[in-house]
Design a protein around this motif. Structure first.
Motif, PDB file in Angstrom:
ATOM      1  N   ALA A  68       0.834  -1.206   0.000  1.00 29.67           N
ATOM      2  CA  ALA A  68       0.000   0.000   0.000  1.00 29.67           C
ATOM      3  C   ALA A  68       0.870   1.258   0.000  1.00 29.67           C
ATOM      4  N   VAL A  69       1.926   1.285   0.813  1.00 32.12           N
ATOM      5  CA  VAL A  69       2.749   2.504   0.838  1.00 32.12           C
ATOM      6  C   VAL A  69       3.490   2.684  -0.494  1.00 32.12           C
ATOM      7  N   GLN A  70       3.894   1.559  -1.085  1.00 31.31           N
ATOM      8  CA  GLN A  70       4.581   1.667  -2.376  1.00 31.31           C
ATOM      9  C   GLN A  70       3.628   2.197  -3.452  1.00 31.31           C
ATOM     10  N   ALA A  71       2.361   1.805  -3.355  1.00 31.21           N
ATOM     11  CA  ALA A  71       1.377   2.239  -4.356  1.00 31.21           C
ATOM     12  C   ALA A  71       1.163   3.756  -4.331  1.00 31.21           C
ATOM     13  N   VAL A  72       1.500   4.417  -3.237  1.00 33.73           N
ATOM     14  CA  VAL A  72       1.335   5.884  -3.199  1.00 33.73           C
ATOM     15  C   VAL A  72       2.689   6.605  -3.299  1.00 33.73           C
ATOM     16  N   GLY A  73       3.720   5.871  -3.718  1.00 32.10           N
ATOM     17  CA  GLY A  73       5.027   6.517  -3.947  1.00 32.10           C
ATOM     18  C   GLY A  73       5.849   6.714  -2.683  1.00 32.10           C
ATOM     19  N   LEU A  74       5.601   5.877  -1.666  1.00 36.67           N
ATOM     20  CA  LEU A  74       6.408   5.952  -0.445  1.00 36.67           C
ATOM     21  C   LEU A  74       7.198   4.663  -0.297  1.00 36.67           C
ATOM     22  N   ARG A  75       8.185   4.688   0.601  1.00 34.94           N
ATOM     23  CA  ARG A  75       8.928   3.457   0.901  1.00 34.94           C
ATOM     24  C   ARG A  75       9.182   3.409   2.403  1.00 34.94           C
ATOM     25  N   ILE A  76       9.381   2.189   2.902  1.00 32.59           N
ATOM     26  CA  ILE A  76       9.670   2.020   4.332  1.00 32.59           C
ATOM     27  C   ILE A  76      11.175   2.183   4.515  1.00 32.59           C
ATOM     28  N   VAL A  77      11.588   3.092   5.409  1.00 31.88           N
ATOM     29  CA  VAL A  77      13.034   3.249   5.634  1.00 31.88           C
ATOM     30  C   VAL A  77      13.495   2.680   6.974  1.00 31.88           C
ATOM     31  N   ALA A  78      12.572   2.464   7.899  1.00 35.05           N
ATOM     32  CA  ALA A  78      12.984   1.865   9.188  1.00 35.05           C
ATOM     33  C   ALA A  78      11.765   1.279   9.882  1.00 35.05           C
ATOM     34  N   VAL A  79      11.996   0.188  10.620  1.00 30.08           N
ATOM     35  CA  VAL A  79      10.955  -0.434  11.446  1.00 30.08           C
ATOM     36  C   VAL A  79      11.586  -0.686  12.806  1.00 30.08           C
ATOM     37  N   ARG A  80      11.012  -0.108  13.863  1.00 30.17           N
ATOM     38  CA  ARG A  80      11.608  -0.316  15.188  1.00 30.17           C
ATOM     39  C   ARG A  80      10.536  -0.679  16.205  1.00 30.17           C
ATOM     40  N   ALA A  81      10.760  -1.777  16.903  1.00 29.49           N
ATOM     41  CA  ALA A  81       9.785  -2.210  17.918  1.00 29.49           C
ATOM     42  C   ALA A  81       9.719  -1.160  19.024  1.00 29.49           C
ATOM     43  N   GLY A  82       8.492  -0.836  19.441  1.00 26.53           N
ATOM     44  CA  GLY A  82       8.320   0.248  20.416  1.00 26.53           C
ATOM     45  C   GLY A  82       7.885  -0.241  21.784  1.00 26.53           C
ATOM     46  N   GLY A  83       7.814  -1.545  21.976  1.00 27.48           N
ATOM     47  CA  GLY A  83       7.391  -2.054  23.283  1.00 27.48           C
ATOM     48  C   GLY A  83       7.164  -3.548  23.199  1.00 27.48           C
ATOM     49  N   PHE A  84       7.049  -4.183  24.355  1.00 28.21           N
ATOM     50  CA  PHE A  84       6.849  -5.637  24.366  1.00 28.21           C
ATOM     51  C   PHE A  84       5.452  -5.977  24.877  1.00 28.21           C
ATOM     52  N   PHE A  85       5.184  -5.622  26.158  1.00 29.57           N
ATOM     53  CA  PHE A  85       3.851  -5.877  26.723  1.00 29.57           C
ATOM     54  C   PHE A  85       2.956  -4.637  26.697  1.00 29.57           C
ATOM     55  N   VAL A  86       3.552  -3.466  26.424  1.00 33.99           N
ATOM     56  CA  VAL A  86       2.780  -2.228  26.609  1.00 33.99           C
ATOM     57  C   VAL A  86       1.709  -1.983  25.551  1.00 33.99           C
ATOM     58  N   HIS A  87       1.758  -2.732  24.447  1.00 32.80           N
ATOM     59  CA  HIS A  87       0.713  -2.576  23.434  1.00 32.80           C
ATOM     60  C   HIS A  87      -0.066  -3.883  23.313  1.00 32.80           C
ATOM     61  N   ASP A  88      -1.235  -3.805  22.683  1.00 37.08           N
ATOM     62  CA  ASP A  88      -1.925  -5.052  22.352  1.00 37.08           C
ATOM     63  C   ASP A  88      -0.963  -5.906  21.507  1.00 37.08           C
ATOM     64  N   PRO A  89      -0.979  -7.214  21.726  1.00 33.33           N
ATOM     65  CA  PRO A  89       0.016  -8.062  21.034  1.00 33.33           C
ATOM     66  C   PRO A  89      -0.405  -8.418  19.606  1.00 33.33           C
ATOM     67  N   MET A  90      -0.773  -7.402  18.820  1.00 35.44           N
ATOM     68  CA  MET A  90      -1.326  -7.688  17.501  1.00 35.44           C
ATOM     69  C   MET A  90      -0.255  -7.962  16.446  1.00 35.44           C
ATOM     70  N   GLY A  91       1.017  -7.895  16.861  1.00 34.60           N
ATOM     71  CA  GLY A  91       2.078  -8.295  15.943  1.00 34.60           C
ATOM     72  C   GLY A  91       2.175  -9.805  15.842  1.00 34.60           C
ATOM     73  N   LEU A  92       1.453 -10.517  16.732  1.00 31.51           N
ATOM     74  CA  LEU A  92       1.476 -11.986  16.715  1.00 31.51           C
ATOM     75  C   LEU A  92       0.353 -12.504  15.838  1.00 31.51           C
ATOM     76  N   ASP A  93       0.656 -13.525  15.062  1.00 31.61           N
ATOM     77  CA  ASP A  93      -0.392 -14.123  14.218  1.00 31.61           C
ATOM     78  C   ASP A  93      -1.212 -15.104  15.041  1.00 31.61           C
ATOM     79  N   GLY A  94      -2.363 -15.452  14.523  1.00 27.33           N
ATOM     80  CA  GLY A  94      -3.183 -16.481  15.182  1.00 27.33           C
ATOM     81  C   GLY A  94      -4.313 -15.870  15.994  1.00 27.33           C
ATOM     82  N   PRO A  95      -5.156 -16.745  16.532  1.00 23.99           N
ATOM     83  CA  PRO A  95      -6.353 -16.274  17.241  1.00 23.99           C
ATOM     84  C   PRO A  95      -6.022 -15.704  18.622  1.00 23.99           C
ATOM     85  N   ASP A  96      -6.945 -14.912  19.145  1.00 20.41           N
ATOM     86  CA  ASP A  96      -6.761 -14.326  20.479  1.00 20.41           C
ATOM     87  C   ASP A  96      -6.560 -15.400  21.541  1.00 20.41           C
TER      88      ASP A  96
END
Ligand SMILES: C[S@@+](CC[C@H](N)C(=O)[O-])C[C@H]1O[C@@H](n2cnc3c(N)ncnc32)[C@H](O)[C@@H]1O
Length: 282
Positions: A188-216
Motif C-alpha cells: 500500500a505505501v509503495q502504491a502511493v510513492g512511499l517506501r519504508i526506511v525503518a521499522v523499530r519495535a516500540g514495546g513488548f507488553f505495553v501494546h496489544d500483542p497484535m504483531g502476533l499471528d493467530g487467534p486471540d
C-alpha cells in the motif's frame, strides 16, 4: 460488529468531549500509560535521530492528535518552528485549543481535518509527520489508500513520516482495528510513492500483542493476561510512591525483555507496535 471509520470518529468525539469537560490543566491531556511513555519515548527519539529527522526548527505535523499526548511530547523534547495537530474529531481540537502550554518559540496550530477526505491543504510540506495509533483505525481499504495518498502529499521531499503499526504476517480485522500484514502495508505505501526506511519495535507488553499471528485464544491471550495484571496493579497502587515504583519496575522489565529479543529477532517479529518510518520513494 466491527467499527467503521465513522464509528471511530463518533467514539472519539465523545471520548475527547468527556476529557475536555473534565480537564482542568495540561496533566489531563494525555492518552496511553506511564509505562508505555517511559519505554516508547526514548526509542522514538533515538529513531528520529537515526533517520535524521528534522524536528528541531522544522515543520512538524501530528495526525490524529487526540488529547495532545504527542503535542506534549514534541513540546517537551524538541523546538519545532511549527507544530500542527490535526484530528477529524472536533472535540479533540476544541480540547487542545483550550490548552496554552509554554511553547518557547514554536508556533502551535490545531485544525479539524480528515486525512481520508481526499485533498488536504495545510500549507508548506512537513519535515516530520507523526501518525500514532491512527491508520489501523481506518478499516475501509479505499479510505486507507486515500489517507496514505494524503500523507504522501503532505511530506517534504526529504521529510519523513512515522506511523505506529503492528505488521503481523497475516492481516486481521478486530472490532477496533484493521491490522494490516507487513506485506499488505508495504504494498500500500509503495502504491502511493512511499517506501519504508525503518521499522523499530516500540514495546513488548505495553501494546496489544497484535504483531502476533493467530487467534486471540493462542499466544496473544497470555500477553493480554500480563497486560490486564499490570493494569490492575497500577490501578490498585495505593499511593504515588508505590505507583512510581511499579511504573519503573514494569518499564525496566519491558526494556530488558525488548533488549534481549532485539539481539535475536528482527524488530518486525516482536509482538507489539512498531514505529515505521516512511519516505518518498524517489
Ligand atoms: C487512538 S487515538 C490516538 C491519539 C494519539 N495520536 C495518541 O497516539 O495518543 C486515534 C486518533 O486519531 C483520530 N483519527 C482517526 N481517523 C482519523 C482521520 N481519518 N483523520 C484525522 N484524525 C483521525 C481520532 O479522532 C483519534 O483522536
Amino acid at each position: 460488529m466491527p467499527m467503521t471509520q465513522e464509528d471511530i470518529r463518533c467514539h472519539y468525539e465523545k471520548e475527547w468531549k468527556g476529557k475536555s469537560d473534565r480537564a482542568s490543566d495540561a496533566s489531563g491531556l494525555t492518552y496511553s500509560s506511564p509505562v508505555e511513555d517511559a519505554v516508547l519515548y526514548p526509542i522514538y527519539q533515538q529513531l528520529a535521530a537515526d533517520v535524521g529527522a528534522r524536528v528541531d526548527g522544522g515543520r512538524v505535523l501530528d495526525v490524529g492528535c487526540g488529547s495532545g499526548r504527542w503535542i506534549r511530547f514534541f513540546l517537551e523534547r524538541y523546538r519545532p518552528a511549527l507544530l500542527m495537530g490535526i484530528d477529524f474529531a472536533e472535540a479533540s481540537i476544541e480540547l487542545l485549543r483550550k490548552w496554552s502550554p509554554p511553547t518557547d518559540g514554536t508556533t502551535l496550530d490545531f485544525r479539524v481535518a480528515d486525512i481520508t477526505s481526499g485533498h488536504l491543504s495545510l500549507g508548506e510540506p512537513f519535515d516530520w509527520i507523526n501518525v500514532a495509533n491512527v491508520l489501523f483505525h481506518i478499516p475501509e481499504p479505499d479510505l486507507f489508500m486515500r489517507a496514505l495518498h494524503t500523507l504522501a502529499s503532505l511530506v517534504a521531499p526529504d521529510g519523513r513520516i512515522v506511523t505506529t503499526e503492528y505488521l503481523p504476517r497475516t492481516s486481521m480485522r478486530t472490532e477496533w482495528m484493521m491490522v494490516r500484514s507487513r506485506y499488505e502495508f508495504e504494498a500500500a505505501v509503495q502504491a502511493v510513492g512511499l517506501r519504508i526506511v525503518a521499522v523499530r519495535a516500540g514495546g513488548f507488553f505495553v501494546h496489544d500483542p497484535m504483531g502476533l499471528d493467530g487467534p486471540d485464544q493462542g499466544v496473544r491471550r497470555r500477553f493480554y493476561q500480563v497486560r490486564f495484571a499490570q493494569e490492575r496493579l497500577l490501578n490498585g497502587a495505593g499511593d504515588e510512591q508505590t505507583r512510581g515504583f511499579l511504573v519503573s519496575y514494569m518499564a525496566e522489565l519491558e526494556q530488558a525483555t525488548l533488549a534481549f529479543c532485539k539481539e535475536r529477532l528482527a524488530d518486525i517479529d516482536l509482538p507489539g507496535q512498531k514505529l515505521v518510518v516512511l519516505a518518498r520513494a524517489e
